[in-house]
Design a protein around this motif. Structure first.
Motif, PDB file in Angstrom:
ATOM      1  N   ASN A  76      37.102 -30.683  22.670  1.00  0.00           N
ATOM      2  CA  ASN A  76      36.063 -31.550  23.236  1.00  0.00           C
ATOM      3  C   ASN A  76      35.656 -31.074  24.618  1.00  0.00           C
ATOM      4  O   ASN A  76      34.476 -31.071  24.966  1.00  0.00           O
ATOM      5  N   LEU A  78      35.884 -27.978  25.902  1.00  0.00           N
ATOM      6  CA  LEU A  78      35.119 -26.730  25.841  1.00  0.00           C
ATOM      7  C   LEU A  78      33.708 -26.981  25.330  1.00  0.00           C
ATOM      8  O   LEU A  78      32.740 -26.415  25.843  1.00  0.00           O
ATOM      9  N   MET A  79      33.585 -27.879  24.341  1.00  0.00           N
ATOM     10  CA  MET A  79      32.251 -28.166  23.814  1.00  0.00           C
ATOM     11  C   MET A  79      31.389 -28.839  24.876  1.00  0.00           C
ATOM     12  O   MET A  79      30.229 -28.477  25.061  1.00  0.00           O
ATOM     13  N   ALA A  82      30.239 -26.258  27.369  1.00  0.00           N
ATOM     14  CA  ALA A  82      29.123 -25.455  26.869  1.00  0.00           C
ATOM     15  C   ALA A  82      27.824 -26.254  26.911  1.00  0.00           C
ATOM     16  O   ALA A  82      26.793 -25.766  27.384  1.00  0.00           O
TER      17      ALA A  82
ATOM     18  N   GLY B  30      27.458 -20.484  27.871  1.00  0.00           N
ATOM     19  CA  GLY B  30      27.431 -21.745  27.116  1.00  0.00           C
ATOM     20  C   GLY B  30      27.351 -21.487  25.623  1.00  0.00           C
ATOM     21  O   GLY B  30      28.088 -22.087  24.837  1.00  0.00           O
ATOM     22  N   ILE B  33      30.736 -20.121  24.253  1.00  0.00           N
ATOM     23  CA  ILE B  33      31.764 -21.163  24.116  1.00  0.00           C
ATOM     24  C   ILE B  33      31.436 -22.063  22.930  1.00  0.00           C
ATOM     25  O   ILE B  33      32.296 -22.407  22.121  1.00  0.00           O
ATOM     26  N   VAL B  37      33.775 -22.904  19.623  1.00  0.00           N
ATOM     27  CA  VAL B  37      34.272 -24.231  19.253  1.00  0.00           C
ATOM     28  C   VAL B  37      33.670 -24.689  17.928  1.00  0.00           C
ATOM     29  O   VAL B  37      34.368 -25.227  17.076  1.00  0.00           O
ATOM     30  N   THR B  52      36.959 -32.287  16.296  1.00  0.00           N
ATOM     31  CA  THR B  52      35.757 -32.194  17.131  1.00  0.00           C
ATOM     32  C   THR B  52      34.558 -31.803  16.287  1.00  0.00           C
ATOM     33  O   THR B  52      33.480 -32.401  16.396  1.00  0.00           O
TER      34      THR B  52
END
Lengths: 244, 61
Positions: A76, A78-79, A82, B30, B33, B37, B52
């Protein structure tokens, strides 16, 4: 200087946003995922497959409980990092920022990253039948890109071109999301299917709220911090040094 | 940026350029990453970020 500031701003934002999002997720979203996984496990396992290649096919996964929650928290974070980096770039590129501007950008991002692809590919709980993964990922990327470009055209272009923005936003839905042959649940027990469908509807509602919360925090925080740490600090200009 | 000041006019172009390059670099980071994810196909990345990915409705499984 912009890069460093943006990175630090995004780290701070991601810290707050991932904590808020993870708390909501922990209490209201994860229980639905775990419940759906129970049905997944209850399905008969193909014995021939497990006998041959259990070692090869079963790859590492975090243990249920605290380990899994920590990995989810990390993902969460890292998201959010970004997302905040990308949002910050857009806000700063357009000029001076403010909390309200950040919130507006955040809501536009919520529309293009969650709502628009969700109209074709609704959020799914584990165990659902779905179309080919790479096809879905391609459609997701196409929808997110076209919706965000379309929204930008709607917001920033002269009036004559605004129609093009609408067309761009509609285009992926006219193409249509990849659909599996049978949509829904492959579970053999009709009672289980009814329960899973109920869980799925709850899941769509809860993820919609959770993602709105996520983008609300990311938008406000990125806008506020960009205003405070980028607008307020003038860029280094040699001319100013010469004058002094 | 002060465009009216003729002294800063020369400098304003490089400053704007480096601003855009830095913004592009931040956006690229960005994207990298986000790919890791949300989209990386390895089982390891998928399993670690599983909840997630489901919660933000990335295409999964």
């Amino acid at each position: 200087m912009y890069f460093r500031q943006l990175f630090l701003i995004s780290c701070l934002t991601a810290l707050v946003a991932s904590l808020g999002f993870s708390l909501y997720q922990w209490y209201l979203v994860n229980p639905i995922i775990f419940a759906a996984e129970l049905f997944e496990l209850a399905e008969p396992i193909d014995l021939t497959a497990t006998e041959h290649g259990l070692e090869q096919t079963e790859s590492w996964a975090p243990d249920d409980g605290i380990e899994r929650s920590l990995y989810t928290l990390l993902a969460n974070f890292l998201m959010s990092l970004a997302y905040s980096l990308l949002l910050g770039c857009a806000v700063v590129f357009r000029g001076p920022s403010s909390t309200l501007k950040g919130l507006t950008w955040g809501m536009a991002a919520y529309l293009s990253v969650f709502i628009a692809p969700g109209l074709g590919l609704a959020p799914e709980i584990p165990g659902m039948e779905a179309a080919d993964l790479s096809q879905r990922q391609n459609w997701w990327l196409l929808t997110v890109s076209l919706t965000s470009i379309g929204l930008a055209v709607l917001a920033f272009s002269p009036r004559y071109y605004k129609g093009a923005g609408l067309i761009l936003m509609l285009l992926p839905h006219l193409i249509g999301a990849p659909a599996p042959e049978i949509h829904g649940f492959s579970h053999s027990d009709p009672e289980a299917v009814a329960m899973l469908t109920g869980l799925w509807h709850q899941f769509i509602l809860q993820t919609s709220i959770a993602n709105a919360l996520l983008w609300f925090i990311i938008g406000c925080s990125t806008g506020f911090l960009c205003h405070k740490f980028i607008d307020a600090v003038p860029p280094l200009q040699p001319t100013k040094l010469n004058k002094a | 940026m002060n465009v009216n000041n003729p002294a800063s006019l020369e400098q304003s172009v490089p400053v704007a350029l480096t601003k855009n390059i830095q913004l592009l670099a931040a956006a690229a980071l960005g994207f990298v990453i986000l790919f890791g994810v949300g989209f990386a196909p390895m089982d390891l990345a998928h399993n670690a970020a599983h909840d997630t990915r489901h919660s933000v409705a990335f295409p999964c499984h």
